[in-house]
Design a protein around this motif. Structure first.
Motif, PDB file in Angstrom:
ATOM      1  N   ALA A  75      49.713  45.819  31.750  1.00  0.00           N
ATOM      2  CA  ALA A  75      50.005  47.347  31.721  1.00  0.00           C
ATOM      3  C   ALA A  75      50.546  47.148  29.967  1.00  0.00           C
ATOM      4  O   ALA A  75      50.881  48.045  29.471  1.00  0.00           O
ATOM      5  N   SER A 105      43.173  46.097  34.473  1.00  0.00           N
ATOM      6  CA  SER A 105      44.151  46.750  35.208  1.00  0.00           C
ATOM      7  C   SER A 105      45.677  47.255  34.666  1.00  0.00           C
ATOM      8  O   SER A 105      46.165  46.997  33.725  1.00  0.00           O
ATOM      9  N   ASP A 106      46.377  48.145  35.838  1.00  0.00           N
ATOM     10  CA  ASP A 106      47.761  48.081  35.394  1.00  0.00           C
ATOM     11  C   ASP A 106      48.904  47.123  35.096  1.00  0.00           C
ATOM     12  O   ASP A 106      49.537  47.224  35.068  1.00  0.00           O
TER      13      ASP A 106
END
Length: 281
Positions: free
Chosen positions: A240, A236-237
């Protein structure tokens, strides 16, 4: 308050080795988080069952991850069904035989490396090719192991392959970073799945894993869902700026010093440590 959008909404994810264990848990978690999921396994019936039970859109693909044509097939299935491919959890793996080093055959050694190293390599390569064609970045997680970080004399082919997985991950991360592709690994510890529990009579398999789990710092084995939650985070971000890392999900096993009286997970009497913790709680 408006309902929050799932963090993987709009993404398409492939999960290999997804008919059971960590792979099935990963497929479920990614689906719950909004991803459309390609469920890949050599056990086609198992893959179909997992795909049918997911809360979101999914497709099952039967495939041997060590075969180029099968990897191309699951990528094609993703494109035909969902039109793109964003996330990869390259999880498929085998233990190989519980043979002593001197008795391990070349054929068995090659078979384990074929699935556990060539399989992730083919998956990583396919991912980068797809990202290039799409003109996008993406995220990849490879299932490593506590065996990637430490040594033991049993399951030599498995040990070798899981060390190799980290070399693959780090090289792919160096290649992928500048073009927006994050690559990480997750290293499960003692997580009873069919991969190990099928070897009921072997040291290191079956119920022996449960016994050894009582001696890790958290005093238990892990679950596939606990590993899947870390996989979902890494894809997932929210992750990041996490790149080229291996994250242990092992109840603290990797921190243990086996040469100290307080350490030696799997080979020490925990009574004194546990009594002390009761006194201070």
């Amino acid at each position: 308050m408006p309902e929050e959008t799932p963090r993987l909404a709009g993404k398409v994810a492939v999960v290999t080795g997804a008919a059971g264990g960590i792979g099935a848990a990963s497929a479920r978690r990614l689906s719950h988080e909004g991803a459309r999921v390609v469920v890949v396994d050599i056990d086609g019936d198992g893959a179909q069952q997992v795909a049918a039970e997911l809360p979101g859109p999914a497709v099952a693909v039967t495939g041997d991850v060590s075969r180029e044509e099968d990897v191309e097939n699951y990528v094609r299935a993703a494109l035909d069904t969902f039109g793109r491919l964003d996330l990869h959890h390259l999880n498929a793996g085998i233990t190989g035989p519980f043979e002593d080093l001197a008795d391990l055959s070349v054929a068995d050694f090659d078979r384990v490396l074929g699935v556990n190293v060539r399989g992730p390599f083919l998956g990583v390569r396919a991912a980068f090719r797809r990202y290039r064609e799409q003109g996008t970045g993406g995220a990849i997680v490879i299932t490593a192991s506590i065996a990637s970080l430490r040594g033991s004399h049993d399951l030599l082919a498995y040990q070798t392959s899981k060390h190799g997985v980290l070399g693959l991950m780090r090289g792919a991360a160096m290649y992928g970073g500048p073009i927006g592709v994050r690559v990480n690994a997750v290293a499960p510890g003692l997580v009873p799945t069919g991969l190990f529990t099928a070897a009921k009579d072997a040291s290191g398999g079956g119920d022996d894993m449960i016994r050894r789990g009582t001696t890790v710092p958290l005093r238990r084995t892990g679950t596939p869902d606990e590993v899947a939650s870390v996989v979902a985070f890494l894809l997932s971000d929210d992750a990041a700026y996490v790149h080229g890392e291996v994250i242990s999900v092992d109840g603290g096993s990797a921190i243990v010093s086996s040469v100290r009286p307080s350490g030696g997970a799997g080979a020490w009497d925990t009574t004194a440590v546990d009594e002390r913790s009761k006194e201070t709680s």
